[in-house]
Scaffold this motif. Structure first.
Motif, mmCIF file in Angstrom:
data_model
loop_
_atom_site.group_PDB
_atom_site.id
_atom_site.type_symbol
_atom_site.label_atom_id
_atom_site.label_comp_id
_atom_site.label_asym_id
_atom_site.label_seq_id
_atom_site.Cartn_x
_atom_site.Cartn_y
_atom_site.Cartn_z
ATOM 1 N N VAL A 76 34.212 11.212 -22.312
ATOM 2 C CA VAL A 76 35.200 10.308 -22.906
ATOM 3 C C VAL A 76 36.025 9.680 -21.793
ATOM 4 C CG1 VAL A 76 37.039 10.079 -24.611
ATOM 5 C CG2 VAL A 76 35.297 11.867 -24.887
ATOM 6 N N GLY A 77 36.080 8.367 -21.779
ATOM 7 C CA GLY A 77 36.855 7.663 -20.761
ATOM 8 C C GLY A 77 38.243 7.295 -21.245
ATOM 9 N N HIS A 78 39.197 7.317 -20.319
ATOM 10 C CA HIS A 78 40.556 6.834 -20.564
ATOM 11 C C HIS A 78 41.175 7.456 -21.811
ATOM 12 C CE1 HIS A 78 38.365 3.337 -18.546
ATOM 13 N NE2 HIS A 78 39.071 3.943 -17.610
ATOM 14 N N ASN A 79 41.083 8.777 -21.899
ATOM 15 C CA ASN A 79 41.578 9.467 -23.092
ATOM 16 C C ASN A 79 42.961 10.073 -22.894
ATOM 17 O OD1 ASN A 79 41.295 10.185 -25.794
ATOM 18 N ND2 ASN A 79 40.510 12.220 -25.293
ATOM 19 N N TYR A 80 43.597 9.777 -21.766
ATOM 20 C CA TYR A 80 44.998 10.147 -21.537
ATOM 21 C C TYR A 80 45.748 8.867 -21.176
ATOM 22 C CZ TYR A 80 43.761 15.118 -21.444
ATOM 23 O OH TYR A 80 43.324 16.387 -21.774
ATOM 24 N N GLU A 81 46.916 8.669 -21.748
ATOM 25 C CA GLU A 81 47.638 7.415 -21.580
ATOM 26 C C GLU A 81 47.936 7.123 -20.109
ATOM 27 O OE1 GLU A 81 49.613 3.885 -22.993
ATOM 28 O OE2 GLU A 81 47.988 5.188 -23.671
ATOM 29 N N GLU A 82 48.306 8.142 -19.350
ATOM 30 C CA GLU A 82 48.629 7.924 -17.935
ATOM 31 C C GLU A 82 47.423 7.375 -17.175
ATOM 32 O OE1 GLU A 82 50.506 10.397 -14.112
ATOM 33 O OE2 GLU A 82 49.837 11.457 -15.914
ATOM 34 N N HIS A 83 46.225 7.888 -17.497
ATOM 35 C CA HIS A 83 45.018 7.396 -16.829
ATOM 36 C C HIS A 83 44.663 5.986 -17.311
ATOM 37 C CE1 HIS A 83 41.307 7.393 -14.670
ATOM 38 N NE2 HIS A 83 40.544 7.488 -15.754
ATOM 39 N N ARG A 84 44.864 5.723 -18.608
ATOM 40 C CA ARG A 84 44.601 4.375 -19.119
ATOM 41 C C ARG A 84 45.473 3.353 -18.409
ATOM 42 N NH1 ARG A 84 46.419 0.468 -22.185
ATOM 43 N NH2 ARG A 84 48.395 1.525 -22.641
ATOM 44 N N ARG A 89 43.526 -0.422 -18.275
ATOM 45 C CA ARG A 89 42.620 -0.655 -19.390
ATOM 46 C C ARG A 89 43.408 -0.966 -20.662
ATOM 47 N NH1 ARG A 89 36.854 -0.846 -18.815
ATOM 48 N NH2 ARG A 89 36.449 0.020 -16.747
ATOM 49 N N ASP A 90 42.859 -1.849 -21.480
ATOM 50 C CA ASP A 90 43.480 -2.144 -22.767
ATOM 51 C C ASP A 90 43.339 -0.952 -23.705
ATOM 52 O OD1 ASP A 90 44.101 -4.709 -21.927
ATOM 53 O OD2 ASP A 90 42.247 -5.569 -22.748
ATOM 54 N N LYS A 91 44.265 -0.823 -24.636
ATOM 55 C CA LYS A 91 44.140 0.192 -25.671
ATOM 56 C C LYS A 91 42.936 -0.134 -26.548
ATOM 57 C CE LYS A 91 48.983 1.616 -26.040
ATOM 58 N NZ LYS A 91 50.138 1.802 -26.949
ATOM 59 N N THR A 92 42.266 0.907 -26.995
ATOM 60 C CA THR A 92 41.096 0.712 -27.847
ATOM 61 C C THR A 92 41.296 1.446 -29.166
ATOM 62 O OG1 THR A 92 39.954 2.621 -26.875
ATOM 63 C CG2 THR A 92 39.521 0.455 -25.896
ATOM 64 N N GLN A 93 40.664 0.938 -30.202
ATOM 65 C CA GLN A 93 40.780 1.564 -31.516
ATOM 66 C C GLN A 93 39.901 2.802 -31.616
ATOM 67 O OE1 GLN A 93 40.009 -1.166 -34.716
ATOM 68 N NE2 GLN A 93 40.295 0.373 -36.318
ATOM 69 N N HIS A 94 38.853 2.849 -30.793
ATOM 70 C CA HIS A 94 37.892 3.945 -30.836
ATOM 71 C C HIS A 94 37.697 4.509 -29.431
ATOM 72 C CE1 HIS A 94 37.020 2.668 -34.898
ATOM 73 N NE2 HIS A 94 36.730 1.455 -34.457
ATOM 74 N N ASP A 160 32.261 3.371 -6.382
ATOM 75 C CA ASP A 160 31.731 2.036 -6.125
ATOM 76 C C ASP A 160 30.515 1.761 -7.012
ATOM 77 O OD1 ASP A 160 30.487 4.018 -4.645
ATOM 78 O OD2 ASP A 160 30.236 2.815 -2.841
ATOM 79 N N TRP A 161 29.689 2.772 -7.244
ATOM 80 C CA TRP A 161 28.544 2.604 -8.144
ATOM 81 C C TRP A 161 29.009 2.486 -9.594
ATOM 82 C CZ3 TRP A 161 23.019 2.806 -7.543
ATOM 83 C CH2 TRP A 161 22.617 2.665 -6.211
ATOM 84 N N GLN A 162 30.079 3.170 -9.931
ATOM 85 C CA GLN A 162 30.622 3.053 -11.283
ATOM 86 C C GLN A 162 31.060 1.616 -11.560
ATOM 87 O OE1 GLN A 162 33.857 5.775 -12.085
ATOM 88 N NE2 GLN A 162 34.509 4.661 -13.905
ATOM 89 N N LYS A 163 31.489 0.911 -10.512
ATOM 90 C CA LYS A 163 32.019 -0.444 -10.686
ATOM 91 C C LYS A 163 30.979 -1.532 -10.466
ATOM 92 C CE LYS A 163 36.704 0.945 -9.421
ATOM 93 N NZ LYS A 163 37.819 0.791 -8.443
ATOM 94 N N HIS A 164 29.714 -1.150 -10.283
ATOM 95 C CA HIS A 164 28.682 -2.176 -10.131
ATOM 96 C C HIS A 164 28.636 -3.097 -11.345
ATOM 97 C CE1 HIS A 164 25.998 -0.060 -6.882
ATOM 98 N NE2 HIS A 164 27.168 -0.446 -6.430
ATOM 99 N N THR A 165 28.849 -2.543 -12.527
ATOM 100 C CA THR A 165 28.884 -3.317 -13.766
ATOM 101 C C THR A 165 29.994 -2.749 -14.633
ATOM 102 O OG1 THR A 165 27.418 -1.900 -15.093
ATOM 103 C CG2 THR A 165 26.352 -3.519 -13.641
ATOM 104 N N ILE A 166 30.134 -3.271 -15.847
ATOM 105 C CA ILE A 166 31.158 -2.744 -16.754
ATOM 106 C C ILE A 166 30.712 -1.430 -17.390
ATOM 107 C CG2 ILE A 166 32.147 -5.007 -17.249
ATOM 108 C CD1 ILE A 166 30.622 -4.949 -19.918
#
Length: 282
Positions: A76-84, A89-94, A160-166
């Protein structure tokens, strides 16, 4: 119970950690922790081991990932507000999800591997849950009954590999970058919804600290959401997200390098410890 997967004298096994040592729970029908989860035999095997003498000591074994070959590993990505916020990153509904493969995992006291292709190896301390009962379209109210237990996870990331694409897949699946352990603490040892602490230390310095109260999407919400599109099976793993303080967002950035020591401590679970080493396949 604390349950581990390990190698002893070159042979794979699994068992229960006690004050006297490791009591093997393996048998012909359930040779692995995964097979015991699939058969629904954990409590029965543990009860049958009462009074049995340990077959090994922790000092004599090589840890394996808690579930060496899980069918599915959801992260799960960005599941803590401080990290988001630190990642802008924008807030997501899911929940934001990505998948790890089993080959990308390593174990407690085993090195996290830095590949030849990058120097941007980052830590992500997380809490992992292991599924114990299968289910599809699990309701949030019923989610806890599908949890077998909890462990610590370091979602080591090649940034850097994580950022190659979205999409995150490449940077999250280099061999030997996702540490999982040291053991699974079964659900009965931790109350459903109990607030757990999470802390990551690099070379003794605290880099991340939070509690599960700061999760954006709770564990039951994650189980309900994931089980809507796939059947969760015993032994599947959900890695529930990392808090703020990752190395990539520090000034200057902090990248893990060979010789470093990283620890992920989860309250009531234990401490996952790994060194950093160059990938021998460089």
């Amino acid at each position: 119970m604390k349950l581990i997967s390990y190698l002893h004298q070159g042979q794979p096994g699994w068992g229960m950690v006690t004050g006297a040592g490791i009591v093997s729970l393996a048998n012909a029908a359930c040779p692995t922790l995964l097979s015991a989860l699939q058969a629904g035999k954990l409590d029965e095997l543990a009860a049958g081991a009462a009074g049995r003498q340990p077959s090994a000591q922790l000092a004599d074994i090589e840890f394996l990932p808690v579930i060496p070959e899980p069918g599915k590993i959801f992260c799960v990505g960005h599941n803590y507000e401080e990290h988001r916020l630190e990642t802008q990153r924008d807030k997501t509904q899911h929940p934001l999800l990505f998948i790890r493969v089993a080959e990308s995992q390593t174990a407690h006291e085993q090195p996290i591997l830095l590949p030849a292709e990058s120097t941007h190896l980052d830590y992500e301390g997380e809490i992992a849950i292991i599924i114990g009962k299968p289910g599809r379209r699990i309701r949030e109210a019923d989610a806890w009954s599908h949890v077998a237990g909890y462990s610590a996870y370091n979602d080591g990331s090649i940034r850097d590999w994580q950022k190659h694409t979205i999409q995150f897949t490449a940077g999250k699946n280099f061999t030997g970058t996702g540490a999982f352990g040291p053991w699974m603490v079964t659900r009965g040892e931790i109350e459903d919804g109990e607030e757990l602490t999470l802390e990551t230390r690099l070379n003794g310095e605290v880099m991340q600290r939070t509690t599960t109260a700061s999760m954006i999407f709770s564990i039951p919400v994650l189980i309900e959401y994931i089980s809507t599109f796939t059947t969760l099976q015993p032994g599947d793993v959900i890695v529930t997200g990392t808090p703020g303080g990752v190395g990539a967002k520090r000034t200057p950035p902090v990248w893990m390098k060979p010789g470093d020591r990283v620890e992920v401590e989860v309250g009531k679970v234990g401490i996952l410890v790994n060194s950093i080493a160059n990938d021998p396949a460089r």
